[in-house]
Design an enzyme around this catalytic site. Structure first.
Site, short mmCIF file in Angstrom:
data_model
loop_
_atom_site.label_atom_id
_atom_site.label_comp_id
_atom_site.label_asym_id
_atom_site.label_seq_id
_atom_site.Cartn_x
_atom_site.Cartn_y
_atom_site.Cartn_z
CB CYS A 7 -0.72 5.27 -3.77
SG CYS A 7 0.81 4.36 -3.93
CD GLU A 39 0.43 -0.13 -9.47
OE1 GLU A 39 1.53 -0.41 -9.00
OE2 GLU A 39 0.19 0.91 -10.09
#
Length: 522
Positions: free
Chosen positions: A378, A412
């Protein structure tokens, strides 16, 4: 015309809102919830084709009841247990078709135009014999591992010349030569062919985060923070926190965050800006501050230059802080979910220092062990600090850590809209900086391979290729592949770099990577 009392969840109708130019517009919106406060009805609306952070509560005066679309009821169908059932559905939504842009060879003869001589970069590709042309990927998304070309023993090397900025082409290895528009050698140096790096192109499986629609079929058991969107319900689609006070800033959340239910009815949620603990009133916060002795995030300070510092926080050793950080971040991240088990993660918090302490600006998290070369799980810059260069600084720092670790990394997937813009801008500037820094020897075009660009920058090979595609730098001419830097691209890059004042200084980084695979427990 429908009455206000007839409006139910699932209805669609135009709703009045102000756009960025402060002009009135009537976009189509869906009613997600209805509530009654002191006899006055409020409607929670989601604007179709707009980001969820723009969702809001509106009064009936802003609704165009003449164009209301009521939800359609589907025909009764037998369920798994054989019982009939029906469910109301929203009006049919437009289905967006993803078009795979295939790359076609371009030539000056086909275009019929005289092309300027731009900065030219020679590439060399290892191509399988049976693949004469290389299929292109979607310009908006990094290439997936399955779409990259794999080297084999039967591949032939093709030398590459130059052409117009036309067709993007993915590939694996590539060298570069640079000539400016006036024909004199601008920059360049012949580089040796890139060292072979073990290919890490994994096959697709159930845990893959790079599915075609960007939505994983199931959450990964390795601690991935990608949300499982199949479990979305009406509660998590709606913002539940009205306002957050963090230090001297008041933040308006964009998305749902699973703070305790009793706090969601408060007009303001108060957070300690150093330990991120939450309180229900200003008095609770003031009482907490008399006992809280933190003036910076817990963990080790691994970078400091000027007023900017980075702290490394272990999700196992500082679990309370990590969980509070995830709760705060979820208010501004829609594509990520919250795992209270923060043990598998490291958190890198960027702060700005003044006389009162180290104030949080943003952060990124990463898995201690990632089998898919993720260097970011994140990443978030808090809204008061956005559009000031801090986002790129966070991204640059994540790649600086990858350089120390001796790895290439990638964020990601899926990325948020703002995350994709930031990464694409960072990748473009970093790669152009490498290409424009090449120098020529004896008047020949300098050469550089895609593997070498990846090793220099620690940007994963697939992201390098997708960036070259996005910039339309790779072209096909007379059986060869060329990188072409036009004057517009060069000038635009130089202007962008003049504005980019915040940079990471590797000399100020004090970081020793740990081998988490050798540890019995994180």
């Amino acid at each position: 015309m429908a009455e206000v009392g007839e409006i139910i969840e699932g209805c669609r109708l135009p709703v009045l809102r102000r756009n960025q130019d402060n002009e009135d517009e009537w976009p189509l919106a869906e009613i997600l919830s209805v509530k009654d406060i002191s006899g006055r009805k409020l409607f929670y609306v989601h604007y179709i084709d707009f980001n969820k952070r723009l969702d809001e509560w509106v009064t009936h005066e802003r609704l165009d009841l003449k164009k209301i679309q009521f939800p359609k009821k589907e025909a009764k169908t037998p369920t798994k247990n054989g019982l009939p059932g029906s469910r109301p559905g929203s009006p049919e939504r437009e289905v967006r078709k993803t078009v795979d842009l295939s790359l076609q060879p371009a030539s000056t003869q086909a275009s019929g135009k005289t092309l300027p001589i731009p900065v030219q970069i020679t590439l060399r590709f290892n191509l399988p014999k049976e693949r004469e042309a290389i299929p292109g990927g979607e310009p908006d998304q990094p290439l997936s591992s399955s779409s990259c070309l794999q080297p084999n023993h039967r591949s032939t090397k093709r030398k590459v010349e130059v052409v117009s900025p036309a067709t993007p082409v993915p590939s694996e290895t590539a060298p570069a030569s640079v000539f400016p528009q006036n024909g004199s050698a601008r920059r360049a140096v012949a580089a040796q062919p890139g060292r072979k790096r073990k290919s890490n192109c994994l096959g697709t499986d159930e845990d893959s985060q790079d599915s075609s629609d960007g939505i994983p079929s199931a959450p990964r058991m390795t601690g991935s923070l990608v949300s499982d969107r199949s479990h979305d319900d009406i509660v998590t689609r709606m913002k539940n926190i009205e306002c957050i006070e963090l230090g001297r800033h008041r933040l308006k959340p964009w998305y749902f965050s699973p703070y305790p239910q009793e706090l969601t009815t408060l007009p303001v949620l108060y957070l300690c800006e150093f330990c991120l603990k939450y309180g229900r009133s200003l008095k609770c916060l003031q009482r907490h501050l008399t006992k809280c002795d933190l003036r910076h995030p817990p963990g080790n300070e691994i970078y400091r230059k000027g007023t900017i510092s980075f702290f490394e926080i272990d999700g196992r050793k500082n679990k309370s802080y990590s969980q509070n950080l995830c709760l705060l971040a979820k208010c501004f991240l829609d594509h990520k979910t919250l795992y209270y088990d923060t043990d598998p993660f490291l958190f890198y918090v960027m702060t700005e220092y003044d006389s009162k302490g180290f104030h949080i600006v943003g952060y990124f998290s990463k898995e201690k062990e990632s089998t898919e070369d993720y260097n970011v799980a994140c990443i978030l810059t808090l809204p008061p600090y956005q559009r000031r260069g801090y986002g790129k600084l966070l991204i640059e720092f994540s790649y600086e850590l990858s350089k120390v670790e001796g790895k290439t990394g990638t964020p990601e997937k899926p990325l948020s809209d703002l995350g994709l813009l930031s990464y694409r801008s960072y990748w473009s500037q970093t790669i152009l900086e490498i290409l424009m820094g090449l120098k020529s020897e004896s008047g020949e075009r300098p050469q550089i391979t895609i593997n070498e660009i990846s090793e220099i920058t620690s940007i994963k090979k697939e992201d390098v290729i997708s960036t070259l595609q996005y910039l339309n730098l790779i072209n096909y001419y007379k059986g060869q592949y060329i990188l072409t830097l036009s004057e517009d691209i060069v000038d635009g890059h130089e202007r962008a770099m003049l504005k980019r004042l915040l940079r990471i200084d590797s000399k100020c980084l004090h970081f020793t990577p740990k081998d988490w695979s050798k540890r019995g427990k994180w």
